[in-house]
Enzyme design. Structure first.
Site, PDB file in Angstrom:
ATOM      1  N   LYS A 293     -15.925 -13.343 -10.148  1.00  0.00           N
ATOM      2  CA  LYS A 293     -16.146 -11.023 -10.149  1.00  0.00           C
ATOM      3  C   LYS A 293     -17.215 -10.946  -9.367  1.00  0.00           C
ATOM      4  O   LYS A 293     -17.472  -9.804  -8.354  1.00  0.00           O
ATOM      5  CB  LYS A 293     -16.788 -10.743 -10.969  1.00  0.00           C
TER       6      LYS A 293
HETATM    7  C1  LIG Z   1     -12.690 -11.363 -15.767  1.00  0.00           C
HETATM    8  C2  LIG Z   1     -12.116 -12.462 -15.350  1.00  0.00           C
HETATM    9  C3  LIG Z   1     -10.839 -13.251 -15.361  1.00  0.00           C
HETATM   10  C4  LIG Z   1      -9.872 -12.231 -15.768  1.00  0.00           C
HETATM   11  O1  LIG Z   1      -9.244 -11.430 -14.308  1.00  0.00           O
HETATM   12  P1  LIG Z   1      -8.863  -9.750 -14.222  1.00  0.00           P
HETATM   13  O2  LIG Z   1      -9.083  -9.265 -12.539  1.00  0.00           O
HETATM   14  O3  LIG Z   1      -9.436  -8.714 -15.276  1.00  0.00           O
HETATM   15  O4  LIG Z   1      -7.246  -9.630 -14.231  1.00  0.00           O
HETATM   16  C5  LIG Z   1     -10.815 -14.468 -14.876  1.00  0.00           C
HETATM   17  N1  LIG Z   1     -10.907 -15.558 -15.371  1.00  0.00           N
HETATM   18  C6  LIG Z   1     -12.829 -14.921 -15.711  1.00  0.00           C
HETATM   19  C7  LIG Z   1     -13.812 -16.189 -15.816  1.00  0.00           C
HETATM   20  C8  LIG Z   1     -12.647 -13.653 -15.417  1.00  0.00           C
HETATM   21  O5  LIG Z   1     -14.581 -13.090 -15.396  1.00  0.00           O
END
Ligand SMILES: *Cc1c(COP(=O)(O)O)cnc(C)c1O
Length: 463
Positions: A112
């Protein structure tokens, strides 16, 4: 470049407006009116370029005249300078035809950061120019919140409030949200689950008086700028493995469908992606929807991959909008059924189109743990539980000579208990954050009640 809502009834906006707005006023999500494409020669020319250079080429057509080329290059440079790896998104090999894209070298150790660090710099640049202030409110199952706080801490024109489910995020995730000392950072522990937090944020955006009075802005995964930032690493990794001269496939550990939707955009832009595989944990609404056509809520069961513990997957609406031929009324009707009846049936035509791009699979808790253990034993690579869900599902889907790239979405040290249970070894935090467990924490506990949350935000924001 103009942005339209998936429900067809909100104003058409520029990139900058769509970024600052987040959720559209008709409850929909903003998407670009048209998707720019790159020729095979243009994609081939990305080979050997830095992550930042590729980021500029890929994102530039989407931002319109929001920033000059020079401003945008500087924004990108600042966004990624805090990463702990020169390649930003390095690839490692797991097996003959299986590669892992390590997306956890950012400041909060999860993918993220790629989007959030960029969005922090974009907001800063836009607000500096306009002199406006905004209040950023987001819901998190763990990683979004820490990434948002890390991106916005100390910025001048922004307060950031993050709602997280009390007691349901890992200690590292919580500490990343509660230890920053900047006064514009506010961590709110809500007595509820992630869906309650997400629903509260949606309700705040639909409370127009509140929304306008505090200058609400959203940075959850529904924000288009976040999806856009994530398109970049599909290009860098595919090109490293020979695209556009050969196809590649991706497996993506999925929750809100933001990350994999970025892959879908990369494919629409011309990147030769064969399959995009949705990997879910036991909270498998997307796997069920893609295999049966029924998108039906089924509660949330907490798992060892908590960032994927979702009941509904917000960004899936963007994919539906496309496969329903961009018919906002049809999408609005499906979302109404989801609200009133707890689910809907995807039409045959739409299912067929989804099947041309997407495959799916799920991993149980036992399979996830077994995959962490087996991958460590055979490669020495330590996977976080989310990445392990991806690796397990990818192994079922690898076929022929098409390389499979699985996205490693978080660093194993963010989920030390699950990793230690699988491998017997506790993964250490990288040196630059080794003192996280000693820093003091600051948070506000709040009831799962919209007016209580709104009152707290009004009281705490700096005016
Ligand atoms: C947010 C997240 C996901 C999922 O990603 P999306 O974009 O919501 O599908 C998977 N793994 C981790 C570690 C995350 O922080």
């Amino acid at each position: 470049m103009r942005y339209v809502s998936t429900r067809g009834k909100a104003p058409v906006l520029s990139f900058e407006e769509a970024m600052l707005t987040g959720l559209a006023r008709d409850g929909g999500l903003y998407v670009p009116e048209t998707i720019p494409t790159l020729s095979a020669d243009q994609i081939a020319a990305l080979a050997g370029q830095s992550y930042e250079e590729v980021a500029f080429t890929i994102m530039r057509p989407f931002i319109g005249d929001a920033f000059t080329d020079e401003e945008f290059r500087a924004i990108i440079a600042r966004a990624y300078e805090g990463f702990g790896h020169a390649a930003r998104a390095p690839l490692v090999q797991l097996g003959a035809n299986h590669f892992l894209l390590e997306l956890f070298h950012g400041p909060t150790l999860a993918f993220k950061d790629f989007a959030m660090q960029l969005i922090g710099q974009l907001f800063q640049a836009a607000l500096e120019r306009s002199g406006d202030r905004v209040t950023i409110v987001g819901a998190t199952s763990g990683d979004t919140g820490s990434a948002a706080i890390e991106a916005f801490r100390g910025l001048d024109n922004v307060d950031v409030f993050i709602l997280f489910p009390h007691g349901r995020v890992s200690e590292v995730q919580r500490r990343q949200m509660t230890t920053p000392i900047e006064s514009n950072v506010h961590a709110l522990a809500v007595d509820g689950d992630f869906d309650d937090c997400q629903a509260a944020v949606k309700d705040m955006f639909n409370d127009f008086d509140f929304r306008d009075s505090v200058g609400l802005a959203g940075v959850n995964s529904i924000n288009w700028a976040r999806v856009l930032a994530q398109v970049v690493y599909y290009f860098t990794s595919a090109v490293s493995l020979g695209a556009p001269h050969r196809k590649v496939s991706f497996t993506v550990p999925t929750g809100n469908f933001g990350d994999i939707f970025a892959g879908y955009i990369a494919r629409r832009m011309g990147l030769p992606i064969d399959q995009l595989v949705v990997a879910t944990n036991q909270n498998d609404i997307l796997h069920r929807a893609l295999s049966t056509g029924g998108y039906v809520k089924d509660g949330v069961t907490p798992s060892i991959s908590p960032s994927m513990d979702i009941q509904v997957s917000s960004n899936f609406e963007r994919a539906l909008f496309d496969v329903y031929d961009r018919d906002g009324n049809a999408v609005a009707q499906l979302m109404e059924e989801l609200k009133s009846q707890g689910g809907f049936q995807i039409s045959q035509g739409a299912m067929q189109k989804l099947g041309e791009t997407f495959a799916s699979g799920r991993a149980s808790e036992e399979e996830t743990t077994a995959t962490i253990r087996a991958t460590f034993a055979t490669t020495g690579e330590v996977l976080c539980p989310h990445s392990a869900v991806g690796v397990k599902v990818a192994e079922e889907q690898i076929s022929g000579a098409t390389p499979m790239i699985t996205l490693a979405t978080a660093h194993p040290a963010k989920f030390p208990d699950a990793v230690e249970a699988a491998t017997g070894e506790r993964p250490p935090l990288p040196k630059r954050m080794a003192d996280l467990y000693e820093r003091s924490e600051r948070l506000s506990r709040v009831a799962n009640d919209l007016s209580a949350i709104e009152a707290l935000i009004k009281e705490r924001r700096s005016v």
